[in-house]
Design an enzyme around this catalytic site. Structure first.
Site, short mmCIF file in Angstrom:
data_model
loop_
_atom_site.label_atom_id
_atom_site.label_comp_id
_atom_site.label_asym_id
_atom_site.label_seq_id
_atom_site.Cartn_x
_atom_site.Cartn_y
_atom_site.Cartn_z
N GLU A 160 -7.73 -28.06 9.45
CA GLU A 160 -7.62 -27.36 8.16
C GLU A 160 -8.52 -26.13 8.09
O GLU A 160 -8.06 -25.04 7.80
CB GLU A 160 -7.97 -28.31 7.01
CG GLU A 160 -7.95 -27.65 5.62
CD GLU A 160 -8.68 -28.44 4.55
OE1 GLU A 160 -8.98 -29.64 4.77
OE2 GLU A 160 -8.96 -27.87 3.47
N ASP B 244 -9.90 -32.28 5.43
CA ASP B 244 -10.92 -32.94 4.60
C ASP B 244 -10.26 -34.07 3.82
O ASP B 244 -9.07 -34.03 3.52
CB ASP B 244 -11.51 -31.94 3.59
CG ASP B 244 -12.41 -30.90 4.27
OD1 ASP B 244 -12.65 -29.85 3.64
OD2 ASP B 244 -12.83 -31.13 5.41
N TYR C 57 0.81 -1.22 0.00
CA TYR C 57 0.00 0.00 0.00
C TYR C 57 0.84 1.27 0.00
O TYR C 57 0.30 2.35 -0.15
CB TYR C 57 -0.98 0.00 1.16
CG TYR C 57 -2.24 -0.77 0.84
CD1 TYR C 57 -2.58 -1.92 1.54
CD2 TYR C 57 -3.07 -0.37 -0.21
CE1 TYR C 57 -3.72 -2.64 1.23
CE2 TYR C 57 -4.21 -1.09 -0.53
CZ TYR C 57 -4.52 -2.22 0.19
OH TYR C 57 -5.65 -2.93 -0.13
#
EC number: 5.6.2.2
Lengths: 577, 396
Positions: B224, B277, B138
Site C-alpha cells: 500500500e 495497513d 494546464y
C-alpha cells in the site's frame, strides 16, 4: 397646488374614503366605478385675463347608495369649507330609481376663477393625480374633459384589463411598465419584459414625533415598501443593465396619492438626502435629486426622483441614459383594532401630507432597513441573472470554438459537408456565424421562458382555451376617447393575454420579525404597538415572512419562474374583469 | 534466465505453488479470461469518427432549435454498478444517465468543457501525440478551474464513447514503483530491468505499449504505502524472497499501476498479494486493486484482479502477535463510516474471511499500521512476518 386641482383632489379623496369606509366595501375588494371630470373655462366677466372655470365631477354610473347621500353632502361640505369655490351639488336621487344594489349616480359642480396658465397647470396636476389613483385603483376610470373657450380636449384614464398586483386593503398596483418608464430606444421589444415585478418589503411601523401636533391616533401608521426595476429585462445584454434613475411614489391610506403640502418645493428635507432610504455606495452609485419633474408627460410622475450622477470608479461622464429606473413605492396605511372612520382616514392623510418628513426622519432607521433589504434583493437578483447570462454566453463561446476546431480540422469530407448542410452554410465561416447565432438563440430562449410573465402567460392561455367568455374584457361600457394632446391611458391587452390579477411577488424571507423591524432596535417613545397595529403588522408579516430563502444560489436557473411560483396566503386574486 | 538465486529454497514456495495451481484451475473452469466489456482499445479512426458523430448530433439539435445536451452515464452511482466475482465492480448495461444541457447556466459550462476536451482529444488522436491529464489541465487552467474537473470529464468522455482512455491519447501520470524479478521492453524500445537492488523502477506511463515481459516470480506483492515499500527494499526483501515482484501505488493507485498489476496477472497468472495497513483505508485500497473502483467501473475488465489475496496486516494478526495497545490507534469516526461502507459493499458477501477480519476491527475499534510490527523488531516485517505468511499460506 392651485385652486381647481386642489378642489378636484379633495373631492376625489373624499369620495374614495367615503366609498371605502361608509359603503362597507370589503377590504379585499377593489373599488370600481367611473367618474367624469369636466372643466369648462370661459373668459371671466369679473376678472381680467382670467377664466371662469366650472368644474363638474360626476359618476358615469352608480357609486353608492342614495340613503347616505345626505350624509355625504353634509360631510363633504364640512371638509371643504376652506376651498374658495362655490360648491353645488346636484342630487338626482329623485329622478333615479334605485337599482338592486341600492346605488345612484351623483354630480358635483364648483366654480373658480383662474388665470389661463394656472388652469393649464391645474389640468396637468389633475391628470397626474388621476394617473396616480388608477395605478392603485385599477377599476376606477376617469373621463377628463377640458373645454376652454370652445376648444375641447378629452382624455380617458383607466387601466382595466392591465396586469396588476393585488396588494392589500382593496388596492392593487398596475404592473405594466409603460406607465413608469419609457422603453429604451434601439432595443428590441423582446429584450424587455412589459411588466415590472415588484418586490414587497417588510411592513414597518412609523413613529410619530412627540412634537408633531395632530390627532391622537387609535391605530398605527404602517409603511410597506415595494421595489421594482423598470423596464424589467427579459434577456440581459452582455453588460449589466445599469440603473440611471430612481422614482419614488408615495401613497397614503386606501391608496390615496400622497400629495405633500410642500408640493411646490422641490422635495422634503428627508428626500433631499438621496441616501436617506437606500445606501447607494453599495452599488457604487452616486445619486442626486432630480428636480426636473415635468408634469407634462404621459408617464406616471414620481413624487421624488433621483438620477445617477456617476459611478464610483467610472471616469467617463457618459451615463447610461437608457438605463433602468428603480421604482420605489411607499405605501403608508393606517391600521386600527376599531372600525376606521372616514374622518380618521382624513385626519391621517392630513397628518402625512403635513408631517411626512418629520415622521420619516423619526422612523428613518426602520424604514431604511426595510427598503434597503428589498433593494438589495432586487439588484442582487438582477446582478446574479446578468452574471448567469454572461456565464452562459462565455460557455457557448467555448463550445462554438471547440466545434469549429473539430470541423476545420477534420479530414473527412462527408462529415464537413453534412455539418455545413445541416446549418445551410456555404462555408466554414458562415457555419461559424450561424453556430454562434443558434447558441445565442437558445440562450435567449432559456431566459425568455424564465420570465415570470411568459410563464403566467402560458398558464393563463391554457386556462383561456377552456374557459368561457367571462375573461373577455367587456369594453362596451368603456368609452375610449382619444385626446388631441396625448395618448389614451387605456391600453388594452391583446386578445389571448388576459389581465393577470393574481401575480405573486417576491418576499424577503429573511426580513426581521415585525417587532424588530418596527422597533428598529430602539425603544419607541410613543405608545407601544396597540393590538390593532400589532395584528395588522402580523397579518402583513405572516403574509410576507413565509416567503422563500435567499435567491442567491437559485438565481442561476428559472429565476423569475421561482418567484412567481411562491404563493402567499394573504394575496388573494381579485375578481376578474 | 539470469536472475540472482538469492531466495529461499524451492520447498519454501510449495504452498504458493499450490495456490497458483488452484488459481489456474479456477481460471480454466471459468472459461479463461472474461470477455472484455465497457471500453475497448479503439483505433484512431474509430475515435475520430465517434467524436465527429457527437458533433453531428449537436449540430442537428441546433438546427432544430433545440438546445443540445450530452447524456452522461452516472459512473459514480451504485445503482449503475453490479458485482461479478470474476470481474469485480462493473457498470450495468442499462445505466441511468444525467443530462448536461447547453442552455442551463448550471451545466452550460460543463457542456462547453466537454466539447473543449473533445476537440483537444481530436487533435491528439489526429496528430498521434499523447498528453497527460495534467497537460490538458494546464492548456487552460483558468478555464478548467481545477484538475478534478478535467479528470472527471475525461472519464465521462471515455465512458460516453466507450473507448479506453489510452485510445483517447490521454495518459495518466504514473506514481507507482516496481521492483523485483521482472523485465520488459517499453514501446519506444527501452529495456527495463526491475531487478535493481535497493532501488525501484517507476511504473511506465504506457502499460499497453510494454511488451516482452519476462519473470520467474512466484508471487506479486502489492504494497500500500511507499514507506513500507522502501522499507522492504532496504531490507532487500526482493532478493531474500526471490523470485518475486513488489509493486506500490503509493496509496490509492493510479490507473497505470492498476493496469500493470492486471497485465502481470493476465500474462503470468502468478499469485498476487496485498500488504496494507490494518485500517479501513488500507482495506479500501486493496479492494480497488481486487474489485475496482466505482468511478472506473466502466473500465473494470482492464483494471481488476479478483484473484488478489489479502496477505497482511490482518486485524487478527494484531491479537495473534500480541501487538501492544500503544501501537494501536483508535478508529476515527471517518474510519468507522468507511468500514461500515465497505462491509455493505456487494463483494464483501463473497469474502467471509475478509468480513470476519473487518468485524474484528469494528469490534475492537482499533487499527494499526504495518509499522506497528516494528515493536517486535525493526526488520520483523521482512524477516519473519512476510516469509511466514508466504510459506504457510497466511493469506485470505
Amino acid at each position: 397646488m392651485k385652486g381647481t386641482a386642489v378642489t378636484v383632489f379633495e373631492i376625489l379623496r373624499f369620495l374614495i374614503i367615503h366609498w371605502k369606509c361608509d359603503i362597507e366595501v370589503s377590504k379585499g375588494v377593489l373599488l370600481e366605478g367611473q367618474l367624469v371630470i369636466s372643466i369648462e373655462g370661459l373668459n371671466s366677466k369679473h376678472q381680467a385675463n382670467a377664466l371662469h372655470c366650472v368644474t363638474t365631477i360626476a359618476s358615469a354610473g352608480s357609486l353608492f347608495g342614495g340613503t347616505v347621500l345626505k350624509k355625504f353632502l353634509k360631510e363633504i361640505q364640512s371638509i371643504l369649507p376652506g376651498i374658495s369655490a362655490k360648491l353645488t351639488w346636484t342630487s338626482e336621487e329623485s329622478s333615479y330609481s334605485q337599482d338592486m344594489t341600492g346605488v345612484t349616480p351623483f354630480q358635483m359642480i364648483f366654480e373658480v376663477d383662474e388665470k389661463p396658465r394656472t388652469l393649464m397647470t391645474d389640468c396637468l396636476v389633475i391628470k397626474h393625480i388621476l394617473r396616480k389613483i388608477i395605478m392603485v385603483h385599477p377599476k376606477i376610470r376617469f373621463n377628463f374633459t377640458v373645454k376652454v373657450n370652445g376648444i375641447l380636449s378629452t382624455e380617458f384614464f383607466g387601466v382595466e384589463n392591465e396586469p396588476t398586483l393585488n396588494l392589500w386593503n382593496g388596492i392593487a398596483l398596475v404592473v405594466d411598465s409603460q406607465h413608469y418608464a419609457s422603453r429604451p430606444k434601439f432595443d428590441t421589444i423582446e429584450s424587455y419584459c412589459s411588466r415590472i415585478h415588484p418586490v414587497l418589503g417588510h411592513p414597518v411601523m412609523l413613529f410619530i414625533p412627540d412634537d408633531v401636533a395632530g390627532m391622537d391616533l387609535l391605530g398605527e401608521l404602517i409603511l410597506t415598501p415595494a421595489v421594482a426595476l423598470c423596464p424589467g429585462p427579459k434577456v440581459f445584454s452582455n453588460q449589466l443593465n445599469s440603473i440611471s434613475s430612481v422614482s419614488i411614489f408615495l401613497y397614503g391610506p386606501l391608496g390615496l396619492p400622497l400629495i405633500l403640502s410642500t408640493w411646490e418645493q422641490p422635495m422634503t428635507t428627508f428626500f433631499k438626502d438621496t441616501s436617506s432610504l437606500i445606501d447607494w455606495k453599495k452599488y457604487h452609485l452616486c445619486m442626486v435629486p432630480n428636480l426636473d419633474l415635468n408634469l407634462d408627460r404621459d408617464l406616471l410622475l414620481p413624487d421624488v426622483s433621483y438620477q445617477v450622477e456617476s459611478r464610483e470608479g467610472d471616469q467617463s461622464q457618459n451615463m447610461d441614459l437608457q438605463g433602468q429606473t428603480l421604482l420605489l413605492f411607499l405605501f403608508v396605511d393606517f391600521h386600527s383594532a376599531f372600525p376606521v372612520q372616514q374622518m380618521e382616514i382624513w385626519g391621517v392623510y392630513a397628518l402625512l401630507t403635513t408631517h411626512l418628513n418629520a415622521i420619516l426622519v423619526e422612523s428613518h432607521s426602520v424604514v431604511q432597513d426595510s427598503i434597503q433589504f428589498i433593494v438589495d434583493q432586487v439588484l442582487e437578483q438582477h446582478h446574479q441573472a446578468a452574471k448567469a447570462q454572461q456565464k452562459l454566453q462565455a460557455s457557448h463561446s467555448v463550445a462554438v470554438n471547440s466545434i469549429m476546431s473539430i470541423l476545420t480540422g477534420s479530414t473527412r469530407s462527408s462529415f464537413r459537408k453534412m455539418c455545413l448542410q445541416t446549418l445551410q452554410a456555404g462555408d466554414t465561416q458562415e457555419f461559424g456565424t450561424k453556430l454562434h447565432k443558434l447558441f445565442c438563440e437558445i440562450t435567449q430562449h432559456q431566459f425568455l421562458h424564465h420570465c415570470s410573465c411568459e410563464v403566467k402567460q402560458l398558464i393563463l392561455e391554457k386556462k383561456d382555451s377552456a374557459q368561457s367568455t367571462e375573461d373577455t374584457p367587456d369594453n362596451s361600457s368603456l368609452e375610449l376617447l382619444t385626446d388631441t394632446s396625448g395618448q389614451a391611458e387605456n391600453k388594452r391587452l391583446k386578445r389571448g393575454s388576459p389581465s393577470v390579477e393574481d401575480m405573486r411577488t417576491l418576499y424577503s424571507a429573511r426580513a426581521p420579525s415585525l417587532s424588530e423591524a418596527a422597533l428598529g432596535g430602539r425603544a419607541p417613545t410613543a405608545a407601544p404597538l396597540t393590538p390593532s397595529g400589532r395584528e395588522a403588522c402580523e397579518t402583513h408579516s405572516r403574509a410576507l415572512a413565509p416567503g422563500r430563502a435567499s435567491l442567491g444560489n437559485r438565481l442561476e436557473d428559472a429565476l423569475w419562474l421561482q418567484e412567481v411560483s411562491n404563493l402567499s396566503e394573504w394575496l388573494s386574486p381579485s375578481p376578474g374583469p | 534466465m539470469a536472475f540472482a538465486p538469492m531466495g529461499p529454497e524451492a520447498s519454501f514456495f510449495e504452498v504458493l505453488d499450490r495456490h497458483r495451481e488452484s488459481l489456474l484451475a479456477a481460471l480454466r473452469r471459468g472459461g479463461g479470461e472474461p470477455p472484455s466489456g465497457g471500453s475497448h482499445l479503439a483505433s484512431s479512426s474509430e475515435v475520430l469518427a465517434s467524436i465527429e458523430n457527437v458533433i453531428q448530433d449537436i449540430i442537428t439539435s441546433l438546427a432544430r432549435n433545440e438546445a443540445p445536451a450530452f447524456m452522461i452515464e452516472n459512473r459514480s452511482s451504485w445503482e449503475n454498478i453490479k458485482f461479478e466475482d470474476s470481474v469485480g465492480l462493473q457498470m450495468v448495461s442499462h445505466c441511468t444517465t444525467r443530462k448536461i444541457k447547453s442552455d442551463s447556466p448550471k451545466s452550460a459550462q460543463k457542456f462547453a468543457l466537454i466539447l473543449k476536451i473533445l476537440s483537444m482529444i481530436y487533435k491528439l488522436v489526429q496528430s498521434n501525440t499523447y498528453a497527460t491529464k495534467r497537460d490538458i489541465y494546464y492548456t487552460d487552467s483558468q478555464l478548467f478551474g481545477n484538475q478534478t474537473v478535467v479528470d472527471n470529464i475525461i472519464n465521462d468522455i471515455s465512458c460516453m464513447l466507450k473507448v479506453s482512455r489510452r485510445s483517447l491519447h490521454i495518459l495518466s501520470t504514473s506514481k507507482g514503483l516496481i521492483a523485483g524479478n521482472l523485465r520488459y521492453i517499453e514501446e519506444d524500445g527501452t529495456k527495463v530491468n526491475c531487478t535493481c537492488g535497493a532501488t525501484a523502477v517507476a511504473v511506465p506511463s504506457n502499460i499497453q505499449g510494454i511488451w516482452n515481459l519476462v519473470t520467474d516470480a512466484k508471487f506479486v506483492l502489492i504494497v500500500e504505502k511507499d514507506a513500507t515499500f522502501q522499507r522492504l527494499l532496504d531490507d532487500n526483501f526482493c532478493n531474500k524472497m526471490s523470485p518475486c515482484i513488489m509493486i506500490t501505488g503509493k496509496g490509492v493507485p493510479d490507473l497505470n499501476t492498476r493496469l500493470l498489476v492486471k497485465k502481470l496477472w493476465d500474462t503470468f497468472h502468478i499469485p498476487v498479494f496485498t500488504l496494507v495497513d490494518a485500517d479501513p483505508h488500507g482495506i479500501e485500497i486493496m479492494c480497488i486493486y481486487k474489485y475496482g473502483s466505482m468511478s472506473m467501473s466502466f473500465e473494470a475488465h482492464h483494471l481488476t484482479v479478483p484473484a488478489i489475496r489479502w496477505l497482511g496486516l490482518l486485524p487478527s494478526d494484531l491479537k495473534r502477535l500480541n501487538v501492544p495497545k500503544d501501537s494501536l490507534i483508535p478508529l476515527t469516526k471517518r474510519d468507522q463510516m468507511k468500514l461500515d461502507s465497505i462491509l455493505r459493499r456487494p463483494y464483501v458477501t463473497c469474502q467471509p474471511f475478509w468480513r470476519k477480519e473487518m468485524e474484528i476491527m469494528a469490534d475492537s475499534k482499533m487499527k494499526a499500521e504495518i509499522q506497528a510490527l516494528t515493536f517486535l523488531s525493526s526488520d520483523y516485517l521482512s524477516r519473519v512476518y512476510l516469509p511466514n505468511k508466504l510459506k504457510f499460506g497466511g493469506w485470505i
